[in-house]
Design a protein around this motif. Structure first.
Motif, PDB file in Angstrom:
ATOM      1  N   LEU A 178       1.097  -1.323  -0.450  1.00 59.14           N
ATOM      2  CA  LEU A 178       0.206  -0.391   0.033  1.00 59.14           C
ATOM      3  C   LEU A 178       1.064   1.089   0.061  1.00 59.14           C
ATOM      4  O   LEU A 178       0.656   2.177  -1.063  1.00 59.14           O
ATOM      5  CB  LEU A 178      -1.089   0.458   0.861  1.00 59.14           C
ATOM      6  N   PHE A 179       1.793   1.622   0.762  1.00 60.84           N
ATOM      7  CA  PHE A 179       3.368   1.969   0.914  1.00 60.84           C
ATOM      8  C   PHE A 179       3.309   2.565  -0.463  1.00 60.84           C
ATOM      9  O   PHE A 179       3.393   3.666  -1.028  1.00 60.84           O
ATOM     10  CB  PHE A 179       3.953   2.130   1.748  1.00 60.84           C
TER      11      PHE A 179
ATOM     12  N   GLN B 141       3.458   6.081  -5.246  1.00 64.53           N
ATOM     13  CA  GLN B 141       3.487   6.177  -6.854  1.00 64.53           C
ATOM     14  C   GLN B 141       2.731   6.963  -6.984  1.00 64.53           C
ATOM     15  O   GLN B 141       3.193   7.830  -8.441  1.00 64.53           O
ATOM     16  CB  GLN B 141       3.478   4.383  -7.052  1.00 64.53           C
ATOM     17  N   TYR B 142       1.501   7.046  -6.666  1.00 66.64           N
ATOM     18  CA  TYR B 142       0.469   7.870  -7.391  1.00 66.64           C
ATOM     19  C   TYR B 142       0.903   8.911  -7.096  1.00 66.64           C
ATOM     20  O   TYR B 142       0.613   9.638  -7.914  1.00 66.64           O
ATOM     21  CB  TYR B 142      -0.307   7.216  -6.107  1.00 66.64           C
ATOM     22  N   VAL B 143       1.823   8.996  -5.794  1.00 68.00           N
ATOM     23  CA  VAL B 143       2.108  10.729  -5.425  1.00 68.00           C
ATOM     24  C   VAL B 143       2.473  11.262  -6.071  1.00 68.00           C
ATOM     25  O   VAL B 143       2.507  12.320  -6.268  1.00 68.00           O
ATOM     26  CB  VAL B 143       2.590  10.143  -3.833  1.00 68.00           C
ATOM     27  N   ALA B 144       3.534  10.267  -6.508  1.00 62.55           N
ATOM     28  CA  ALA B 144       4.821  10.622  -7.620  1.00 62.55           C
ATOM     29  C   ALA B 144       4.187  11.063  -8.624  1.00 62.55           C
ATOM     30  O   ALA B 144       4.498  12.299  -9.086  1.00 62.55           O
ATOM     31  CB  ALA B 144       5.349  10.085  -7.632  1.00 62.55           C
TER      32      ALA B 144
ATOM     33  N   LEU C 267      -7.067  11.095 -10.108  1.00 66.08           N
ATOM     34  CA  LEU C 267      -6.246  11.296  -9.395  1.00 66.08           C
ATOM     35  C   LEU C 267      -5.671  12.156 -10.032  1.00 66.08           C
ATOM     36  O   LEU C 267      -5.263  13.784 -10.166  1.00 66.08           O
ATOM     37  CB  LEU C 267      -5.964  10.345  -8.712  1.00 66.08           C
ATOM     38  N   SER C 268      -5.369  11.453 -11.704  1.00 69.03           N
ATOM     39  CA  SER C 268      -4.501  12.201 -12.473  1.00 69.03           C
ATOM     40  C   SER C 268      -4.937  13.428 -14.059  1.00 69.03           C
ATOM     41  O   SER C 268      -4.083  14.456 -12.960  1.00 69.03           O
ATOM     42  CB  SER C 268      -4.819  11.391 -13.423  1.00 69.03           C
TER      43      SER C 268
ATOM     44  N   ALA D  13      -3.510   8.809  -1.556  1.00 71.57           N
ATOM     45  CA  ALA D  13      -2.282   9.282  -2.223  1.00 71.57           C
ATOM     46  C   ALA D  13      -2.740  10.965  -3.158  1.00 71.57           C
ATOM     47  O   ALA D  13      -2.044  12.014  -2.573  1.00 71.57           O
ATOM     48  CB  ALA D  13      -1.903   9.245  -4.311  1.00 71.57           C
ATOM     49  N   ALA D  14      -4.395  11.392  -3.295  1.00 77.12           N
ATOM     50  CA  ALA D  14      -5.087  12.511  -3.215  1.00 77.12           C
ATOM     51  C   ALA D  14      -4.501  13.542  -1.969  1.00 77.12           C
ATOM     52  O   ALA D  14      -4.760  14.682  -1.513  1.00 77.12           O
ATOM     53  CB  ALA D  14      -6.395  12.720  -3.655  1.00 77.12           C
ATOM     54  N   SER D  15      -4.929  12.899  -0.898  1.00 73.10           N
ATOM     55  CA  SER D  15      -4.531  12.966   0.818  1.00 73.10           C
ATOM     56  C   SER D  15      -3.529  13.864   0.680  1.00 73.10           C
ATOM     57  O   SER D  15      -3.168  15.152   1.326  1.00 73.10           O
ATOM     58  CB  SER D  15      -5.397  12.734   1.892  1.00 73.10           C
TER      59      SER D  15
END
Length: 217
Positions: free
Chosen positions: A19-20, A25-28, A78-79, A194-196
């Protein structure tokens, strides 16, 4: 029985690590799309930025519903959120790039250290940070009200006070969000987490940007 418990513990840790990794990866990716949007929108006017800002939060709200049906749809939203936020913030970043480019680099470096430090503290601590997050959320609302007051009332050092208080609030929120990463094992929640975290990073960056630009005047 101890073997089964040990296996369960290993499985939980593996899920938390997955999960981390997925969330970061989504945050990046979201950060990269934000940077792309900021570059593409560097010459946009303020009105278009406001429209992009509204659309970005429309995408964020849409994620809340999409995540229940399709993780892929949530990732797509999200993107879009990252790209639209880049377009929305582009005029502000373009202003600082022209007026005080050093503040951008200083804010970026300070944000990286801030998020790494408080994120690591939140991920490592065993103390439940839910109460701190609840207090920080209410404090954030109060800070927004204070920011509105600053628009109409001239308070000596008001902008600096606003930035410092905001950083204190987001220190708690960053730590809490990273603690959630350690405690959760639901991979489907990665886009929302990731959005948060991305919003934490963005707000911290903007607060540091305001603070460094003030101190360099």
């Amino acid at each position: 029985m101890s073997t089964a418990a040990s296996a369960t513990g290993v499985t939980s840790r593996d899920a938390a690590h997955s999960l981390f990794a997925q969330t970061m990866q989504y945050v990046a990716t979201t950060t990269g799309l934000f940077a792309l949007g900021a570059y593409l929108g560097r010459d946009l006017h303020g009105a278009i930025g406001i429209i992009a800002f509204i659309a970005a939060f429309g995408a964020l709200i849409g994620m809340q519903f999409a995540i229940r049906r399709s993780v892929g749809a949530a990732v797509a939203l999200l993107s879009a959120f990252g790209l639209l936020m880049g377009l929305a913030i582009a005029p502000t970043l373009a202003y600082y790039a022209a007026a005080d480019p050093a503040a951008l680099w200083q804010a970026g470096g300070a944000t990286a250290l801030f998020v790494a430090g408080f994120g690591a503290a939140g991920y490592a601590t065993r103390r439940d940070l839910t109460a701190i997050a609840r207090i920080a959320s209410w404090a954030l609302i109060a800070l927004i009200v204070f920011g509105i007051v600053l628009i109409f009332v001239q308070i000596p050092g008001g902008a600096v006070i606003y930035s410092v208080l905001g950083l204190l609030i987001f220190a708690g929120l960053v730590a809490f969000d990273f603690q959630r990463l350690r405690r959760s094992t639901d991979l489907a929640s990665a886009p929302l987490m990731a959005a948060s975290i991305f919003l934490d990073i963005l707000n911290v960056f903007l607060l540091f940007l305001q603070l460094f630009s003030r101190t360099s005047e």
